[in-house]
Structures are given as C-alpha cells and as structure tokens.
Design an enzyme around this catalytic site. Structure first.
Site, mmCIF file in Angstrom:
data_model
loop_
_atom_site.group_PDB
_atom_site.id
_atom_site.type_symbol
_atom_site.label_atom_id
_atom_site.label_comp_id
_atom_site.label_asym_id
_atom_site.label_seq_id
_atom_site.Cartn_x
_atom_site.Cartn_y
_atom_site.Cartn_z
ATOM 1 N N SER A 144 -1.408 1.968 8.116
ATOM 2 C CA SER A 144 -0.747 3.280 8.435
ATOM 3 C C SER A 144 -1.946 4.079 8.409
ATOM 4 C CB SER A 144 0.138 3.648 7.501
ATOM 5 O OG SER A 144 -0.153 3.903 6.550
ATOM 6 N N ASN A 172 0.737 -1.230 0.147
ATOM 7 C CA ASN A 172 -0.064 0.121 -0.030
ATOM 8 C C ASN A 172 0.697 1.195 -0.039
ATOM 9 O OD1 ASN A 172 -1.734 1.789 0.206
ATOM 10 N ND2 ASN A 172 -2.964 0.861 1.888
ATOM 11 N N ASP A 173 1.638 1.580 1.163
ATOM 12 C CA ASP A 173 2.429 2.907 1.349
ATOM 13 C C ASP A 173 3.389 2.807 0.227
ATOM 14 O OD1 ASP A 173 0.421 3.706 3.258
ATOM 15 O OD2 ASP A 173 2.078 3.160 4.908
ATOM 16 N N VAL A 174 3.980 1.724 -0.065
ATOM 17 C CA VAL A 174 5.030 1.689 -0.922
ATOM 18 C C VAL A 174 4.816 1.914 -2.427
ATOM 19 C CG1 VAL A 174 6.292 0.261 0.566
ATOM 20 C CG2 VAL A 174 5.256 -0.761 -1.333
#
Lengths: 103, 504
Positions: B465, B424-426
């Site tokens: 996150s 997700n975040d990456v």
C-alpha cells in the site's frame, strides 16, 4: 413492451430474490472469519448454478445458442466440480488438536 | 461419470410417464436443491459441520443438474442430440475443474477464486447472449414470429445478466492478473477515470431500459453495445484498485457473479437461479462489507479510492533516513527462546514466501520448550477473506490457536514476543495515532504493547500500500530482514540446538 404479466413475473421474482438474500445474509453472518475462504469458494461453486441456464442453451435447437451454451456449460462445470472439490480439500485441513499437539 | 446413466434413465422415465410429469419433477428437484444450498451455507458456521454442509451443497447441485436434464428433455425432445453438447461441456469443465483443484497449491487460492469468478461471469454472460440471439431469431423468422416473443422483461433481464456477467469476467481477469503479478499491483489511474466509469455505467442502465421498453430488432446493436460496455467497465473498474484492496474486490466480484446468476433466473423464469444467485450475492456483499469495515473505509472509497498513490513517494524518502534495530537470525532466535508467550501475526508476506510450514515448525519447537504460541489473524491479512487461516490450516496448525482481531487484541500487552511474518498495515500504529495516515481509523493489532516485536520482512521498503510503518522504528521492535521462509528455518534450527541444553 413491458406488460402487466411481465410485471407480475418481475414482482414474483423479486419476492424470491429479497427473501433469499435475507436468508443468505442471516446464515452467512454466522460463518466465522476462520472459514471465510471456504465460504467464498463454496458460494462460488453454488453460483455455478448458472450451469442450469447454460444447459438449457446448449440443449436448444438454435445453432448460436448451442455453441455459446456448450462453452458456458464447460465454464460453469469448472466452477461447480472444481469449486466443491477444492472447498472440501480446504475444509479437510481445518483440524483441532490438543494443547501442544505435535504435527 | 454417472451422467450418461442419469441422462438415459431420465429420458426413459419421461417417455413412460409423459412430459408434464417430468416437468413437475424437475421443479420439485429445484425446490429441494434450493433448500440444500441454504443448509450448505448453514453448515459453514463451524469447522465441525462444514464438510457435511458442503455435501448438502454437492447434493443440491446434483439434483439441480438432474432437474435441468428433465427440463431440457421436455423442451427440446428426449433425443441423444439434445444431450450431446451438454455432456461434452460438463466433461470438459469437469476435467479442467478437477485438474485445477487437485494440483493447485493453497497459496494460490486468491488467484483460483478470482479465476473462477471469471468463469462464472463468462458462463452467465454467454447464456444471456445465447438466449437473446434465440429470441431474436424467433422475431426474424416469420414462422416463429409469434411463437416465442422476447418480452421487454426478458430483454431487460438478459441485458442486465450479460452486462454484469461480462463485467465480472473482465474484472476478475484483471484481479487475477494483479494477484499473479501479470499486471502491476499498483493502482493505475487517469484523470476523470471515476466520472468515465460512472458515466458508462449509467449509460448502460439507460440503454437497458430502452431495450426493455421497446424490444424490437433495432435494439440488437444496443444489446451488443451493452455487452461491450460491460467488458470495458470490468477492466476499468479494477485497474485503479491497489493490491492491498484485493480482499474487497474479490468479495465484490463474488457478489456480482451471484447477481448475474440471479438475473439469469429472472430471464429464464427459474427460481433456483434466483435463490442460489442471491445466496452467492449476499455472501459476497457481506464479505465485502466486513472487509471494508476492517480497513475502516467505505465501499465507495475502496472502489474509487486509488489507495496510497499520494503517500508513496513521501514514505520512501522518510524511511530511508531513520535508525532502526536489526538482528541476525540467531539473535532473534535467542529472544524467542527466552519467551514464555508468543503471538504470530501473519500477513501477505507469509503467503508470498510460502512460509506457513516454517512458521508451524518454529511454533512446534517453541511449544516443546514450554512456550505458548498463538496466531493473530486480521480480517484483511492476505489477498482474500480468510487467506491466512487456510494457509495455517494447510500447515497443520490447530484452528483453536487462530484468533480474530477482537479476541486477541487485549493480550498483546501480556505477551513476551510478537512475531510479525510479512504483515504490515495491520500492525501499523499510525492507524491509531496519525490522523493524516491513509489507513487512520483502521482497526489494527496492538503489537507495540508486547515486550518485544520481531518483524520478518524482505527489506525496509514500505509494503504494497506504500504506507510508512512507524512500528519498524520503535525501540522494542527488531527487524530481521530477508526471505521469511529462510529466516524462520534458521530460527527453527537455532532454537532446536540450544533449546535442548536449557529446556525442560
């Protein structure tokens, strides 16, 4: 009190600490991200060197030291023996095959 | 297994040649062991040499143990009694350690690493308490009052060792709890928490100084107060750190465990402990710096940040209303079948649904159809450094197919399909475009430049996150919702069935 002897001992220890940290930093910065988990589990096994201190406590003639020492020896041995075994198990999995290689 | 023979032969040897020789020999084995530890780490610089390197490490540890058996014999007598408890401890630890390492699935590696840091911390802390109480009993006993004084230096080193050991112990247990889902992975915070933590830390250091400069019986309660503070700080320092920051926390705890071993070396005046501890400490430090850099965040920010708490609610409300493309497994398989090049971006979701074998099956199938499949591994993908690499290696993916951020990021523009498995975040473009995003500045994969992006995700909820991901709403992105493993297995059979007809 802290005596001059102590300070010599401290300085000598710090020499070793600083040099070992430099060596460690240089050597470890060459470890590729591919192997970061084995690195972590391998250094974890090496930090099981506290086994040395634990054995000294367990082998002593002081009752409380013996009790705490034997627990510490067990904890450190879990890390040493388990750590090296699982790191080896992991490293065995890292294989390279030709392009389009089948499983 | 070979331990009893090592014990008896060492003892017999020393009886013949005398204690001074045994002590010299012991110091020599420590020196050789230290060199072997460094060679062990050097071996890890490549997969070809890694196993040989590890063997050096094992040999070094064996020598260190033999050397210690000699040392203990010199100090406490060459009698069975001296070695009974040591043997008991090693056998118990060996059985537990062996059982864990043989049974444990690779997806549980972060948990196992966190857990072993806890053991390491506890071992050093207990040694600290044991040595302290031994020194104290020498004070109390008039006969030994002058025999072995607990010097201020030793007192300080023991205090530091116990403090750090206990901190690592509870901190690692908390990290383990968060990884295992026993404790909420979300950051737990209260007002002024950082001030309390920093205050406690400074107070402990001051108390340590007091013990070191005036070591007498009045410092005994102070010593135990320092131990208790270490235990409390470990809990309080890890509680406010969110699940996505676990790679940094685990690396940092690794470093603490090493430093605690170092302090033991100072206290016992044993260089091998200082060297091995420093190697462990620098490795942990380096990894935590790399992880922080890969998230574009400072150390302080990770430790005191309580990431994502402000944005979570806002993200939830905005994602609900926006339109996005969704596809069935078969539709997504069609897209993959037409592709000439595919890059897989795995994330923590792959570990959670244990989808690494399904990923490999799909990649094999696509490669049979003449498609090039590569894997893009972000430094902070997963819950510890290198997590994804280990899982894919377990699934028999050749390691020359795994690429780091810098090596593959320019290739996305030339790629037909990017398959995102639980990351997700990456892959969040907001890290490049939105200065208000909490992850702004973090280096991310340029997945949106590919012709098509397939995202395998459990649901449309934001990730761990809590940061919203715009990528999911891009026109060239297609969401395939559901359990990643099931989705991938479905894709394998879909690609296989039709691949036969049109394939080469």
């Amino acid at each position: 009190m802290l005596t001059l002897d102590n300070i010599d001992q401290l300085l000598f220890g710090l020499y070793i600490f600083v040099l070992a940290t430099f060596v460690g930093y240089q050597v470890i910065s060459r470890v590729p991200p591919l192997l970061h988990t084995p690195l972590m589990s391998g250094t974890n096994a090496i930090s099981g060197i506290s086994l040395v201190g634990s054995m000294v406590a367990a082998g002593s003639n002081h009752r409380l030291s013996q009790i705490l020492g034997v627990v510490a020896v067990a904890c450190a041995s879990i890390n040493v023996i388990g750590g090296f075994m699982i790191t080896d198990r992991m490293l065995k999995m890292f294989k390279k095959r030709g392009p389009g290689g089948a499983k | 297994m070979s331990l009893p023979t090592a014990v008896t032969s060492a003892a017999a040897h020393a009886v013949q040649t005398g204690a001074p020789f045994a002590e010299k020999l012991s110091n020599f084995t420590y020196l050789v062991a230290s060199v072997l530890f460094i060679l062990c780490l050097r071996g890890l610089s490549g997969p070809e040499t890694a196993r040989r390197g590890l063997f050096f490490g094992e040999l070094g540890m064996f020598l260190a143990v033999v050397g210690t058996l000699l040392k203990v014999g010199v100090e406490f007598g060459w009698v069975v009694q001296t070695y009974t408890l040591i043997t008991v401890g090693i056998v118990i630890g060996g059985i537990i350690g062996t059982a864990i390492s043989l049974k444990l699935p690779m997806t549980k590696m972060p948990e196992r690493i966190a857990f072993s840091h806890a053991f390491g911390g506890l071992a050093t802390a207990l040694v600290g308490v044991a040595e302290h109480s031994k020194g104290i009993s020498n004070w109390e006993n008039p006969l030994t009052h002058h025999v072995e004084q607990l010097s201020g230096f030793k007192m300080g080193a023991l205090g530091f060792e116990s403090f750090l050991g206990f901190l690592t112990f509870t901190g690692s247990i908390m990290a383990f709890g968060k990884l295992q889902g026993l404790i909420s992975g979300a950051p737990v915070t209260f007002k002024g928490q950082n001030y309390v933590n920093i205050g406690l830390f400074i107070a402990s250091i001051l108390a340590l100084g007091y013990c070191a400069f005036a070591p007498d019986l009045s410092t005994v309660p102070v010593f135990y107060a320092i131990c208790a503070t270490g235990l409390a700080l470990g809990v309080m320092a890890v509680l406010p750190i969110g699940g996505a920051d676990m790679p940094v926390v685990i690396s940092l705890l690794n470093s603490y465990a090493g430093l605690a071993a170092c302090a033991t070396g100072f206290a016992l005046n044993q260089n091998i402990l200082i060297i091995a501890g420093a190697l462990d400490g620098s490795s942990g430090l380096l990894l935590s710096l790399l992880m922080s850099k890969a998230m574009n965040r400072s150390f302080a920010n990770v430790l005191f940040g309580a990431f994502g708490t402000d944005t979570q609610n806002a993200a939830l409300t905005t994602t609900a209303s926006k339109p996005f493309n969704e596809a069935t497994v078969d539709e997504a398989a069609e897209v993959l079948k037409a592709a000439q090049s595919v890059i897989v971006v795995p994330g923590y979701g792959m570990a959670v649904s244990q989808a690494q074998h399904a990923v490999r099956d799909l990649a094999n199938q696509l490669e049979k159809n003449g498609c090039e499949v590569r894997y893009a591994i972000h430094p902070v993908a997963g819950r510890m450094p290198g997590h994804m690499n280990v899982l894919l290696a377990e699934a028999n993916v050749s390691y020359d197919r795994l690429f780091d951020l810098d090596d593959i990021n320019d290739d996305f523009a030339r790629t037909d399909v990017v398959l995102i498995v639980g990351a997700n975040d990456v892959v969040n473009p907001a890290a490049k475009t939105d200065p208000k995003s909490p992850i702004y500045g973090m280096p991310v994969f340029n997945v949106e430049l590919a012709k098509a992006v397939l995202v395998l995700k459990r649901s449309m909820n934001p990730g761990f996150s809590g940061v919203e991901n715009e990528l999911f709403f891009f026109p060239n992105t297609t969401m395939v919702l559901g359990d990643a493993k099931k989705t991938l297995s479905g894709m394998v059979s879909a690609v296989k069935d039709e691949g036969g007809g049109h394939g080469h």
